[in-house]
Design a protein around this motif. Sequence first.
Motif, PDB file in Angstrom:
ATOM      1  N   ASN A 180      29.145  38.105  69.257  1.00 53.65           N
ATOM      2  CA  ASN A 180      27.871  38.381  69.911  1.00 53.65           C
ATOM      3  C   ASN A 180      28.001  39.517  70.925  1.00 53.65           C
ATOM      4  O   ASN A 180      27.278  39.562  71.915  1.00 53.65           O
ATOM      5  N   LEU A 185      25.210  42.129  67.898  1.00 52.88           N
ATOM      6  CA  LEU A 185      23.767  41.974  68.149  1.00 52.88           C
ATOM      7  C   LEU A 185      22.963  43.064  67.437  1.00 52.88           C
ATOM      8  O   LEU A 185      21.900  42.794  66.868  1.00 52.88           O
ATOM      9  N   LEU A 188      22.916  42.109  63.850  1.00 54.13           N
ATOM     10  CA  LEU A 188      21.993  40.983  63.662  1.00 54.13           C
ATOM     11  C   LEU A 188      20.553  41.509  63.563  1.00 54.13           C
ATOM     12  O   LEU A 188      19.784  41.088  62.694  1.00 54.13           O
ATOM     13  N   TYR A 201      22.417  33.964  61.481  1.00 55.02           N
ATOM     14  CA  TYR A 201      23.182  33.186  62.453  1.00 55.02           C
ATOM     15  C   TYR A 201      24.113  34.138  63.188  1.00 55.02           C
ATOM     16  O   TYR A 201      24.571  35.131  62.610  1.00 55.02           O
ATOM     17  N   CYS A 202      24.386  33.834  64.454  1.00 56.24           N
ATOM     18  CA  CYS A 202      25.322  34.657  65.209  1.00 56.24           C
ATOM     19  C   CYS A 202      26.278  33.757  65.975  1.00 56.24           C
ATOM     20  O   CYS A 202      25.853  32.880  66.727  1.00 56.24           O
ATOM     21  N   SER A 212      23.262  37.662  75.834  1.00 57.77           N
ATOM     22  CA  SER A 212      23.416  37.868  74.384  1.00 57.77           C
ATOM     23  C   SER A 212      22.750  36.728  73.613  1.00 57.77           C
ATOM     24  O   SER A 212      22.152  36.955  72.553  1.00 57.77           O
ATOM     25  N   ILE A 216      19.762  36.761  70.767  1.00 53.92           N
ATOM     26  CA  ILE A 216      19.854  36.025  69.496  1.00 53.92           C
ATOM     27  C   ILE A 216      18.600  35.172  69.299  1.00 53.92           C
ATOM     28  O   ILE A 216      17.990  35.171  68.223  1.00 53.92           O
ATOM     29  N   ASP A 217      18.218  34.455  70.338  1.00 58.87           N
ATOM     30  CA  ASP A 217      17.001  33.621  70.281  1.00 58.87           C
ATOM     31  C   ASP A 217      15.761  34.470  69.988  1.00 58.87           C
ATOM     32  O   ASP A 217      14.959  34.147  69.116  1.00 58.87           O
ATOM     33  N   SER A 221      17.056  34.376  65.426  1.00 62.39           N
ATOM     34  CA  SER A 221      18.316  34.003  64.802  1.00 62.39           C
ATOM     35  C   SER A 221      18.838  32.713  65.432  1.00 62.39           C
ATOM     36  O   SER A 221      18.339  32.275  66.465  1.00 62.39           O
ATOM     37  N   TYR A 223      21.903  30.718  67.199  1.00 61.89           N
ATOM     38  CA  TYR A 223      23.188  30.882  67.885  1.00 61.89           C
ATOM     39  C   TYR A 223      24.133  29.758  67.471  1.00 61.89           C
ATOM     40  O   TYR A 223      23.773  28.583  67.485  1.00 61.89           O
TER      41      TYR A 223
END
Lengths: 355, 355
Positions: A180, A185, A188, A201-202, A212, A216-217, A221, A223
């Motif tokens: 991440n 990122l 992603l 997914y990350c 980070s 992602i949120d 995506s 986490y």
Amino acid sequence: MQAIAVEPGAGEPTLVEKPRPEPAPGEALVRTLRVGVDGTDHEVIAGNHGDLPAGADRLVLGHEAVGVVEDPNGTALEEGQHVVPTVRRPPNGTNEYFERGEPDMAPDGEYVERGIVGAHGFMAEYFTSPAEYLVPIPERLAPLGFLVEPISISEKAIEHAVASRSAFDWEPESALVLGNGSLGLLTLAMFESVLELDRTYCLGRRDRPDPSIDIIDELGSTYVDSRETPVSEISEVHEAVDIVYEATGYAKHAFETIDALAPNGVGVLLGVPEPWSFEIDGGRLHQEFVLHNKALVGSVNSHRGHFESAIDTLEGLPTWLTDDLVTGVYGLEEYQSAFETGDDVVKTAVEFASI
Amino acid sequence: MQAIAVEPGAGEPTLVEKPRPEPAPGEALVRTLRVGVDGTDHEVIAGNHGDLPAGADRLVLGHEAVGVVEDPNGTALEEGQHVVPTVRRPPNGTNEYFERGEPDMAPDGEYVERGIVGAHGFMAEYFTSPAEYLVPIPERLAPLGFLVEPISISEKAIEHAVASRSAFDWEPESALVLGNGSLGLLTLAMFESVLELDRTYCLGRRDRPDPSIDIIDELGSTYVDSRETPVSEISEVHEAVDIVYEATGYAKHAFETIDALAPNGVGVLLGVPEPWSFEIDGGRLHQEFVLHNKALVGSVNSHRGHFESAIDTLEGLPTWLTDDLVTGVYGLEEYQSAFETGDDVVKTAVEFASI
């Protein structure tokens, strides 16, 4: 002019005074605007990666740059044009890889890398480069031009991953990014906005709240905390995915990737770990490769075409993302802040001239 | 009619009497001519691989067949036409993989394999098949038609390997085949005659004189004795190669392949080993993948297009090669000889009807 250089093993970069370079025929003189800092820089600073230019006692850092042409010097570039330099250069004259526009596929000894291996980088108030290695970028994107090089790395990686699945009808729906950091990122975001994957997914190992994880949120995506769900269990806890993008440099991830992949999936590896021996169930992994038509592809560096695609990708990224991703841009007087790491740092850059 | 079947765990096939099958609508009735024997058959016989058809207590063997259409049964095939059957069938009706002509990419549960997993094979005097899975072959090639299926396996594997290198300008010059069984030797010949590679190597663990080493020599390839030169040392003793084709099922080979590859090379894995844990220098191998843009691709089975290419390839193979490769074709009265292994055996087949 001032430059940011590192003496191997010194552990931290310093400001040095250097003569302003004179462009040779075919080269342009570029005034540096911003240069990003990434994990490779930290490895070079720590003395774990990279090499000095011949005869030099320190290396000017920086390979993620954006600048403005100060003197086209008779090349096809124009004064005032914004450009992003590519990283690899031929070590002696040229060679077949550079001639065909694929320096990223050159083997050891057939390239140097500016700011990394055998050639000074772009963290100086001015730099020169053959015009063919300077990629024009629209002025409106120049403030974020230091993201073009890292995005180009993923353009290449994704291109090679997709190529490996081109012998059949492959429609990926899901991807997992391992790592991440800023490269993870950005990738992603590319999976979400360029490949338009349904589910991403990350993986990281940080606690909320964390900038980070917020990104992602916000990307929609999922986490995955590696302390709760190791890579080898992601296929059970979440799902086996069509693409795994490894950007951790953690060697076990390269092999655990095989289990995280769905049938016909591909894992693309970008990390550069140190030697490390460990046990794997090689028989089972070998069988997984074969019976489910899986692939693993290594990818390093990128070529001019990937930089051009990266500029298009950068243009398409949402403003909130780049706002949140770039946690600091520091002037030369506080360049050290750009090299600091911490839970609130995602991506930083040094500003050599205001835009 | 007579068929060759195996009871799981019995350790050897037996002759059984079965009713001659009736073709359903869309199916043709085929009179079997010859059926090859390969390593998968031996694994099925040993009980290490494969599965019975639902409700059956034994499995009719055989997946490398050639036959002649006895009754087209209203399909577009013609009586007397020579055909080679493909291996995979949809388990219930059909599914997306079969609909798009890519049964080789179907995941577990979406296929059965005739003679291997969940469906009777072709080692019987007659078999039926949907016409779409019967690939016409010229009559002059029919005596060697049982080589089409194994060649098709390599057609697919090579197609996927080449695809994985299609994002850049790749001109392979050298290849290493791991395994000097009949599949390895056929693939070695394909590398020589189809891909026209300059230098090829074939790994085995046999002493001269040996019929497989004679074929390697005659092809102009270099025999590598794995007892003297392990896979991990081939790049030093000989050269790092552009393609590695793994057909040993020896799990360490899958990972040693990474070191045997030249920069930008690809290894294609075909073996199906049992679980086996061992130590690797995963850090170094991961780094090798990345810094030298290497790829590993698993490949299983093949589709109709690969069978069609395989027929072209078979036509182009030199007569001396197929003469030397096929060390025995045995009638039903001596079918057991076709399953014997030994230093003088390369490839065998059972003949169900004279051609």
